[in-house]
Design a protein around this motif. Structure first.
Motif, PDB file in Angstrom:
ATOM      1  N   GLU A 228       0.826  -1.205   0.000  1.00 24.04           N
ATOM      2  CA  GLU A 228       0.000   0.000   0.000  1.00 24.04           C
ATOM      3  C   GLU A 228       0.864   1.259   0.000  1.00 24.04           C
ATOM      4  OE1 GLU A 228      -3.597   2.121   2.611  1.00 24.04           O
ATOM      5  OE2 GLU A 228      -2.764   0.183   3.213  1.00 24.04           O
ATOM      6  N   TYR A 229       1.889   1.265   0.823  1.00 23.53           N
ATOM      7  CA  TYR A 229       2.788   2.431   0.875  1.00 23.53           C
ATOM      8  C   TYR A 229       3.533   2.588  -0.448  1.00 23.53           C
ATOM      9  CZ  TYR A 229       6.253   5.751   2.571  1.00 23.53           C
ATOM     10  OH  TYR A 229       7.041   6.873   2.737  1.00 23.53           O
ATOM     11  N   PHE A 230       3.972   1.468  -0.996  1.00 25.45           N
ATOM     12  CA  PHE A 230       4.726   1.495  -2.242  1.00 25.45           C
ATOM     13  C   PHE A 230       3.904   2.098  -3.377  1.00 25.45           C
ATOM     14  CE2 PHE A 230       6.231  -0.676  -6.165  1.00 25.45           C
ATOM     15  CZ  PHE A 230       7.542  -0.205  -6.159  1.00 25.45           C
ATOM     16  N   VAL A 231       2.645   1.715  -3.444  1.00 23.98           N
ATOM     17  CA  VAL A 231       1.782   2.181  -4.534  1.00 23.98           C
ATOM     18  C   VAL A 231       1.273   3.596  -4.288  1.00 23.98           C
ATOM     19  CG1 VAL A 231      -0.387   1.781  -5.750  1.00 23.98           C
ATOM     20  CG2 VAL A 231       1.092  -0.153  -5.180  1.00 23.98           C
ATOM     21  N   LYS A 232       0.733   3.847  -3.093  1.00 25.23           N
ATOM     22  CA  LYS A 232       0.079   5.128  -2.824  1.00 25.23           C
ATOM     23  C   LYS A 232       1.052   6.262  -2.545  1.00 25.23           C
ATOM     24  CE  LYS A 232      -4.275   3.187  -1.122  1.00 25.23           C
ATOM     25  NZ  LYS A 232      -5.230   3.138   0.018  1.00 25.23           N
ATOM     26  N   GLU A 233       2.093   6.006  -1.790  1.00 22.86           N
ATOM     27  CA  GLU A 233       3.028   7.070  -1.407  1.00 22.86           C
ATOM     28  C   GLU A 233       4.214   7.186  -2.358  1.00 22.86           C
ATOM     29  OE1 GLU A 233       2.433   9.208   0.984  1.00 22.86           O
ATOM     30  OE2 GLU A 233       0.553   8.211   1.519  1.00 22.86           O
ATOM     31  N   MET A 234       4.753   6.036  -2.751  1.00 23.36           N
ATOM     32  CA  MET A 234       5.946   6.051  -3.584  1.00 23.36           C
ATOM     33  C   MET A 234       5.616   6.048  -5.073  1.00 23.36           C
ATOM     34  SD  MET A 234       8.187   3.325  -1.310  1.00 23.36           S
ATOM     35  CE  MET A 234       9.651   3.467  -2.341  1.00 23.36           C
ATOM     36  N   GLY A 235       4.381   5.723  -5.411  1.00 29.56           N
ATOM     37  CA  GLY A 235       4.009   5.684  -6.824  1.00 29.56           C
ATOM     38  C   GLY A 235       4.764   4.619  -7.588  1.00 29.56           C
ATOM     39  N   GLY A 236       5.099   3.531  -6.885  1.00 34.20           N
ATOM     40  CA  GLY A 236       5.884   2.469  -7.507  1.00 34.20           C
ATOM     41  C   GLY A 236       5.070   1.615  -8.457  1.00 34.20           C
ATOM     42  N   SER A 237       5.786   0.895  -9.310  1.00 37.31           N
ATOM     43  CA  SER A 237       5.130   0.044 -10.306  1.00 37.31           C
ATOM     44  C   SER A 237       5.324  -1.430  -9.952  1.00 37.31           C
ATOM     45  CB  SER A 237       5.709   0.310 -11.697  1.00 37.31           C
ATOM     46  OG  SER A 237       7.058  -0.130 -11.754  1.00 37.31           O
ATOM     47  N   LEU A 238       4.464  -2.231 -10.486  1.00 40.92           N
ATOM     48  CA  LEU A 238       4.540  -3.671 -10.269  1.00 40.92           C
ATOM     49  C   LEU A 238       5.837  -4.222 -10.849  1.00 40.92           C
ATOM     50  CD1 LEU A 238       2.832  -5.911  -9.015  1.00 40.92           C
ATOM     51  CD2 LEU A 238       1.820  -6.313 -11.277  1.00 40.92           C
ATOM     52  N   GLU A 239       6.289  -3.612 -11.916  1.00 44.34           N
ATOM     53  CA  GLU A 239       7.533  -4.051 -12.549  1.00 44.34           C
ATOM     54  C   GLU A 239       8.717  -3.916 -11.599  1.00 44.34           C
ATOM     55  OE1 GLU A 239       9.531  -5.865 -15.590  1.00 44.34           O
ATOM     56  OE2 GLU A 239       7.385  -5.412 -15.504  1.00 44.34           O
ATOM     57  N   GLU A 240       8.718  -2.829 -10.798  1.00 50.81           N
ATOM     58  CA  GLU A 240       9.799  -2.623  -9.837  1.00 50.81           C
ATOM     59  C   GLU A 240       9.812  -3.709  -8.767  1.00 50.81           C
ATOM     60  OE1 GLU A 240      10.741   1.807  -8.848  1.00 50.81           O
ATOM     61  OE2 GLU A 240       8.585   1.714  -9.279  1.00 50.81           O
TER      62      GLU A 240
END
Length: 292
Positions: A228-240
């Motif tokens: 959740e933090y990775f997606v919402k706060e960091m804007g990370g991608s599944l590829e990463e």
């Protein structure tokens, strides 16, 4: 001063515990501790008092051991002696027992023939562990000794091999905990969670092969908050995440959040592995370098 094991432990049990008695430098301390304990114990049967003091002498929290394994109350000294003797015959050292039995007190009431022998046969034949390495494997994961070969160890090994875990040495000496994990309750659900993020089964399997620790992390306490933090706060991608599954191995509060917040505040960017794997000094240097 009389020897501790002859004072408190039945004769059939004393031989196995003799070498577990504290070293001379600590003997008086252990003696006084045992003596005080014998006076503070409630009105219990003598055999149980002896057992409690024997466990304490070995460095085991007797109240915890008896709570986790109530069968210890009725176990005979001879049955416990047979367990200790068998483990010694397999190369387990006296000094290992406090940790092994402390972690898994159920081992003390195991049946040598039906419980312990199958485990060592599995390690020898299925895992190709030589006899002189039994101690290393058991110390790595004492829970092996209370795991059913038929219902747990072999099914886990078969499942892991089918996923692509080919290195049995790594499973035996490094990722041993995977062998005592339930296929139905642990391994399959965690792989399913990763696939639920949008990964194909092949991609999810690739992640656990690169980072076996993923099978040991809690879905609720690890995967979900970090994702959740990775997606919402960091804007990370599944590829990463697919490329760096070790992300889930880092502490959210102590490493992930502080590192990301600092890069955001300083206006710098760096690859996820670099941001998390670097030491504090290396991280600070990279941040300062990019700001120049």
């Amino acid at each position: 001063m009389p020897q501790l094991h002859s004072l408190f432990i039945p004769s059939s049990f004393s031989n196995s515990l003799a070498a577990l008695t504290p070293k001379p430098s600590n003997l008086c301390k252990a003696f006084h501790h045992s003596t005080e304990l014998s006076f503070t114990l409630p009105d219990l049967p003598t055999s149980l008092k002896e057992k409690i003091i024997s466990l304490e002498i070995m460095g085991i929290d007797s109240s915890r051991a008896l709570s986790l394994n109530p069968d210890l109350r009725d176990a005979t000294p001879d049955s416990i002696h047979s367990v200790i003797s068998y483990l010694q015959s397999k190369g387990i050292h006296h000094k290992d027992f406090a940790r092994i039995f402390g972690m898994c007190p159920k081992i003390l009431t195991s049946n040598v023939r039906s419980d312990l022998i199958p485990v060592f046969t599995f390690l020898s034949k299925d895992m190709r562990v030589p006899d002189n390495n039994f101690r290393k494997v058991i110390n790595k994961c004492p829970r092996l000794l209370v795991s059913s070969v038929r219902d747990q160890l072999r099914p886990a090994l078969i499942y892991l091999k089918r996923l692509g875990f080919k290195d049995t040495d790594a499973l035996a000496y490094q990722d041993t905990v995977l062998l005592v994990s339930s296929v139905e309750k642990t391994l399959v659900p965690k792989l399913g969670y990763l696939m639920g993020l949008g990964l194909t089964r092949e991609e999810a399997v690739g992640m656990v092969l690169r980072c076996p620790g993923l099978f040991t992390f809690s879905v609720e306490n690890n995967f979900k908050p970090k994702h959740e933090y990775f997606v919402k706060e960091m804007g990370g991608s599944l590829e990463e995440l697919k490329e760096f599954p070790q992300y889930f191995a880092f502490s959210l509060e102590k490493r992930i959040k502080p590192r990301y917040q600092e890069t955001r505040e300083r206006g710098v960017k760096m690859p996820l592995p670099v941001m998390l794997k670097s030491t504090d000094e290396e991280f600070d240097e990279m941040v300062q370098r990019q700001q120049r």
